[in-house]
Each structure stands twice: as structure tokens, then as C-alpha cells.
Design an enzyme around this catalytic site. Structure first.
Site: not given
Ligand code: ZN
Ligand code: FE
Length: 253
Positions: A58, A60
Site C-alpha cells: 500500500h 502509505d
């Protein structure tokens, strides 16, 4: 002697970790969405970054991988199955593989559920696990690419680690997780006590997470604390974990 863990507040509520072997000065970065806060901490500590470790793909947790890899001429490690989608991917890991940061060694747990390629890094001697978005302090990640049975299995693996293992997770979600935990188990005093303690720590939290000081960081937790407070680790079976995860999806404290 041992493994020093620097907690770097990044993005909105993410934790990036700088791991430094105090015997050799060798270092690794775990889960970086941004370059600048990491580069500043590396300079301040004089660490020699030789690896970028990712728990999952992901953005982030991984957006800064390519730039950090270039800056430190460091390989990017993640689960082998994430070859095509982990930014900067260079070396694939599988369950049971080991990664050395100086004299400190981690073994890899494959814990798919939040994503198929999610892994955790377990430093046995240093008593530290980097659990990404699978196990949070008092919580668990969403089931984006897995089932309750997969998350139950992942928690069983993490739950087999020693009590004193420090849990370094991917986000500062502890307070809202504990509010939910108190809802699930209203009689659980360990949850109440930890919620009080965490609320005090978070009371004067910086408006911008990047300015967070160590006093307002509620991570790491420990496996012993998780056994006492985490409603997902405490779920007796797959069905109950699934119900709790579904309730948490719509829960507004
Ligand atoms: Zn995630
Ligand atoms: Fe995340």
C-alpha cells in the site's frame, strides 16, 4: 548492544521505523511513504541505511521506496508475490526467510489478509515485530484481500510470539481501536486502563502528525498487552473474529 528503533511520524498517522544495529551502525527503513522525514532522521543518527523493508505494497507504506533506494543504494525487500506491485521491489521474501540488519536478525512471517503479500519482520533477540497493517495496538487491519480465516491464522502466528515482544505497527490508531475494544468487551479492565492511559498520551497531540513527539506515540505495544486488550487476538474463533471485524468496519466511536 541491540537493535535501536527510531519511530518517525509520517503521512497522516503512519509510522516509519529506522532500525539501527548499535554494534555495526547498519540500518534499515521499514515502511516509508515520504522521503524527507526519513532522510532527516538518518542524518541526525548517522545510520548507514542498507535496506528498505516493506510489510506490504500500500502506498502509505511504500511510496518512498524508489527514492530512498536510490539515495542509499539500498535494495527493497517485500513478499515475493508483490514483485509487480511493490514500489522499488528488488528482493522477494517468503515465510521463514531471514533478514539481517547488522548483527540483528529477523525472520519473516507471511500473514496474508489485509493484503495477499503482507509480511511481518520478527527480530527474535531484540523482541520486536514490525506488523504493518495486520496487527495494530488493540486492532487489526481491514480485510482488503483476505478472509476472517486468513486474519485469524495471521493473528495466531503473531500471537505465538513471546509476551515481551514489542509490537511496532503501521499506524497510530490505538485510541480509536481501544474505544472499539471497550465496546466489544465492556467488562475488560485492561482495555479500560489502557484507554485511560492512551487518552492522556493523546490529549496534547500535535495538530500535524509530522510534529508528534515521543510522549504522544502509543506504539510500540507488547504482545502481553495485545493478549489482554486486542479484541481480534482475543476472538475465540474465526466466526467471532469475522463478526468483530465487520462491526469495526461500521463503528463510529
Ligand atoms: Zn495497508
Ligand atoms: Fe496503512
Amino acid at each position: 548492544m541491540g537493535l535501536r528503533v527510531e519511530r518517525i511520524p509520517t503521512w497522516k498517522d503512519n509510522y516509519t521505523y529506522l532500525l539501527v544495529c548499535d554494534e555495526t551502525g547498519d540500518a534499515a527503513v521499514v515502511d516509508a511513504p515520504e522521503v524527507e522525514p526519513v532522510a532527516r532522521r538518518v542524518e541526525k543518527t548517522g545510520a548507514r541505511v542498507s535496506q528498505i523493508l516493506s510489510t506490504h505494497h500500500h502506498p502509505d507504506h511504500s511510496m518512498a521506496n524508489p527514492e530512498l533506494a536510490k539515495r542509499y543504494s539500498a535494495p527493497v525487500l517485500g513478499h515475493a508475490s508483490d514483485r509487480e506491485r511493490l514500489p522499488g521491489f528488488t528482493r522477494g521474501l517468503e515465510e521463514g526467510d531471514t533478514v539481517a540488519v547488522g548483527n540483528q536478525v529477523a525472520h519473516v512471517l507471511h500473514i496474508p489478509a489485509h493484503t495477499r503479500g503482507h509480511i511481518a519482520y520478527v527480530f527474535d533477540d531484540a523482541l520486536a515485530v514490525f506488523s504493518g497493517d495486520t496487527m495494530f495496538a488493540a486492532g487489526c487491519g481491514r480485510l482488503f484481500e483476505g478472509t476472517p480465516a486468513m486474519m485469524f491464522a495471521a493473528f495466531a502466528k503473531l500471537g505465538a510470539l513471546p509476551d515481551a515482544t514489542r509490537v511496532f505497527c503501521g499506524h497510530e490508531y490505538t485510541e480509536s481501536n481501544l474505544v472499539f475494544a471497550a465496546h466489544v468487551e465492556p467488562e475488560n479492565l485492561a482495555v479500560r486502563r489502557k484507554l485511560d492511559r492512551v487518552r492522556k498520551m493523546r490529549e496534547h497531540a500535535a495538530a500535524d502528525w509530522h510534529d508528534a513527539t515521543e510522549t504522544e506515540m502509543t506504539v510500540p505495544s507488547t504482545l502481553a498487552e495485545e493478549r489482554a486488550t486486542n479484541p481480534f487476538l482475543r476472538a475465540p474463533d474465526v466466526a467471532e473474529l469475522g463478526r468483530r471485524r465487520a462491526r469495526k468496519d461500521d463503528f463510529r466511536g
